[in-house]
Design an enzyme around this catalytic site. Structure first.
Site, PDB file in Angstrom:
ATOM      1  N   GLY A  13      36.350  35.495  45.897  1.00 60.04           N
ATOM      2  CA  GLY A  13      35.371  36.515  46.256  1.00 60.04           C
ATOM      3  C   GLY A  13      35.485  37.038  47.675  1.00 60.04           C
ATOM      4  O   GLY A  13      34.479  37.460  48.259  1.00 60.04           O
ATOM      5  N   ARG A  66      34.734  40.322  22.677  1.00 57.60           N
ATOM      6  CA  ARG A  66      34.405  40.936  23.972  1.00 57.60           C
ATOM      7  C   ARG A  66      33.064  41.674  23.948  1.00 57.60           C
ATOM      8  O   ARG A  66      32.306  41.588  24.912  1.00 57.60           O
ATOM      9  CB  ARG A  66      35.534  41.870  24.423  1.00 57.60           C
ATOM     10  CG  ARG A  66      36.786  41.120  24.824  1.00 57.60           C
ATOM     11  CD  ARG A  66      37.869  42.044  25.355  1.00 57.60           C
ATOM     12  NE  ARG A  66      39.123  41.342  25.483  1.00 57.60           N
ATOM     13  CZ  ARG A  66      39.521  40.674  26.558  1.00 57.60           C
ATOM     14  NH1 ARG A  66      38.766  40.639  27.625  1.00 57.60           N
ATOM     15  NH2 ARG A  66      40.692  40.063  26.584  1.00 57.60           N
ATOM     16  N   ASN A 108      36.352  49.504  40.942  1.00 58.46           N
ATOM     17  CA  ASN A 108      37.210  48.312  40.946  1.00 58.46           C
ATOM     18  C   ASN A 108      38.233  48.434  42.064  1.00 58.46           C
ATOM     19  O   ASN A 108      38.634  49.545  42.426  1.00 58.46           O
ATOM     20  CB  ASN A 108      37.946  48.226  39.598  1.00 58.46           C
ATOM     21  CG  ASN A 108      38.894  47.036  39.518  1.00 58.46           C
ATOM     22  OD1 ASN A 108      38.536  45.914  39.877  1.00 58.46           O
ATOM     23  ND2 ASN A 108      40.120  47.268  39.050  1.00 58.46           N
ATOM     24  N   HIS A 110      42.160  47.274  42.969  1.00 57.73           N
ATOM     25  CA  HIS A 110      43.381  46.790  42.325  1.00 57.73           C
ATOM     26  C   HIS A 110      44.485  46.713  43.377  1.00 57.73           C
ATOM     27  O   HIS A 110      44.667  47.658  44.152  1.00 57.73           O
ATOM     28  CB  HIS A 110      43.783  47.745  41.199  1.00 57.73           C
ATOM     29  CG  HIS A 110      44.992  47.277  40.460  1.00 57.73           C
ATOM     30  ND1 HIS A 110      44.957  46.192  39.603  1.00 57.73           N
ATOM     31  CD2 HIS A 110      46.274  47.711  40.463  1.00 57.73           C
ATOM     32  CE1 HIS A 110      46.171  45.993  39.118  1.00 57.73           C
ATOM     33  NE2 HIS A 110      46.992  46.901  39.621  1.00 57.73           N
ATOM     34  N   GLN A 174      44.150  44.698  53.776  1.00 55.77           N
ATOM     35  CA  GLN A 174      43.823  46.116  53.552  1.00 55.77           C
ATOM     36  C   GLN A 174      42.698  46.278  52.530  1.00 55.77           C
ATOM     37  O   GLN A 174      41.862  47.174  52.648  1.00 55.77           O
ATOM     38  CB  GLN A 174      45.060  46.895  53.094  1.00 55.77           C
ATOM     39  CG  GLN A 174      46.185  46.890  54.095  1.00 55.77           C
ATOM     40  CD  GLN A 174      45.725  47.367  55.468  1.00 55.77           C
ATOM     41  OE1 GLN A 174      45.008  48.364  55.577  1.00 55.77           O
ATOM     42  NE2 GLN A 174      46.110  46.650  56.509  1.00 55.77           N
ATOM     43  N   GLU A 175      42.672  45.407  51.520  1.00 48.16           N
ATOM     44  CA  GLU A 175      41.588  45.471  50.530  1.00 48.16           C
ATOM     45  C   GLU A 175      40.243  45.315  51.229  1.00 48.16           C
ATOM     46  O   GLU A 175      39.272  45.998  50.912  1.00 48.16           O
ATOM     47  CB  GLU A 175      41.763  44.362  49.472  1.00 48.16           C
ATOM     48  CG  GLU A 175      42.978  44.552  48.592  1.00 48.16           C
ATOM     49  CD  GLU A 175      43.101  43.479  47.515  1.00 48.16           C
ATOM     50  OE1 GLU A 175      42.091  43.095  46.921  1.00 48.16           O
ATOM     51  OE2 GLU A 175      44.239  43.022  47.282  1.00 48.16           O
TER      52      GLU A 175
HETATM   53  C1  GRF Z   1      42.372  40.718  44.962  1.00 47.92           C
HETATM   54  O1  GRF Z   1      43.712  40.909  45.325  1.00 47.92           O
HETATM   55  C2  GRF Z   1      41.981  41.761  43.954  1.00 47.92           C
HETATM   56  O2  GRF Z   1      42.488  43.006  44.220  1.00 47.92           O
HETATM   57  C3  GRF Z   1      42.630  41.154  42.746  1.00 47.92           C
HETATM   58  O3  GRF Z   1      42.321  39.792  42.811  1.00 47.92           O
HETATM   59  C4  GRF Z   1      42.190  39.431  44.166  1.00 47.92           C
HETATM   60  C5  GRF Z   1      40.807  38.852  44.321  1.00 47.92           C
HETATM   61  O4  GRF Z   1      40.596  38.319  45.568  1.00 47.92           O
HETATM   62  N1  GRF Z   1      42.291  41.825  41.531  1.00 47.92           N
HETATM   63  P1  GRF Z   1      39.128  37.921  46.029  1.00 47.92           P
HETATM   64  O5  GRF Z   1      38.478  37.115  44.896  1.00 47.92           O
HETATM   65  O6  GRF Z   1      38.378  39.171  46.345  1.00 47.92           O
HETATM   66  O7  GRF Z   1      39.362  37.042  47.230  1.00 47.92           O
END
Ligand code: GRF
Length: 198
Positions: A13, A66, A108, A110, A174-175
């Site tokens: 997270g 699902r 989301n 990615h 970067q995320e």
């Molecule tokens: C991130 O790289 C996200 O983009 C991918 O899984 C990872 C999750 O990381 N789908 P976190 O749980 O936010 O640390």
């Protein structure tokens, strides 16, 4: 009006934390819930420590059903009345029934420069392809996996000697910049893509 933001996680997270930590001051959003399909997700413990409401909906009892899992997700969401859902490392595919209900209100992150490399192992695939740049994308969620209108991208160069691990590490940095920047604008009703370079 303040937007109530629910964040879905499956693991550590770190993106969820970056989003929560940014939701202060003049940000139009505030966290109302952290939800996980995994009771052991590190993100759940952290959110509880912050006093944020949490819910766990284990997908396993639902097997391949699902829609039944998604009905349980919807039931768990009800009391928290979110306006926006942020998927942040939520590792369950969502079907049309759920994505249509949240169309335009669910986003989301990615770890690739979409439309390249939908799905898993994005860093290894970028290396294998000999790409000279890589990065991450925030997009609106639609029924198609890792698809939907792009709300922001952050790009980094692929360096000589990079491995899938070193790339993952630099993309994650970067995320943590990109996702909060996009959510800040999205919560304020702006859809113009955020473009960052690392
Ligand atoms: C991130 O790289 C996200 O983009 C991918 O899984 C990872 C999750 O990381 N789908 P976190 O749980 O936010 O640390």
């Amino acid at each position: 009006m303040t937007k109530r933001v629910a964040i879905f996680v499956s693991g550590g997270g770190s993106n969820m934390r970056a989003l929560v930590e940014d939701m202060t001051g003049d940000h139009a959003g505030r966290p109302c819930l952290v939800l996980s399909n995994n009771a052991d997700a590190g993100g759940i413990a952290w959110a509880q420590g912050q006093g944020i409401a949490t819910e766990v909906v284990d997908h396993r009892p639902f097997g391949k059903d699902r829609p039944a899992f998604e009905a349980a997700l919807s039931a768990a969401l009800e009391a928290h009345a979110p306006d926006i859902i942020c998927l942040a490392g939520f590792m369950r595919k969502l079907t049309e029934g759920f994505t249509d209900a949240w169309a335009g209100r669910m986003i989301n992150i990615h770890p690739s420069l979409l439309p390249k490399y939908r799905g898993l192992h994005t860093h290894a695939r970028a290396l294998e392809a000999g790409d000279t740049e890589h990065g991450c994308t925030v997009h609106e969620v639609t029924a198609a996996l890792d698809d939907g209108p792009i709300l922001g991208q952050a790009r980094i160069p692929v360096l000589p000697g990079d491995t899938a691990e070193s790339l993952a590490e630099r993309v994650l940095v970067q995320e943590h910049r990109l996702y909060p920047a996009v959510l800040r604008r999205f919560a304020a009703g702006e859809r113009e893509p955020v473009l960052l370079t690392g």
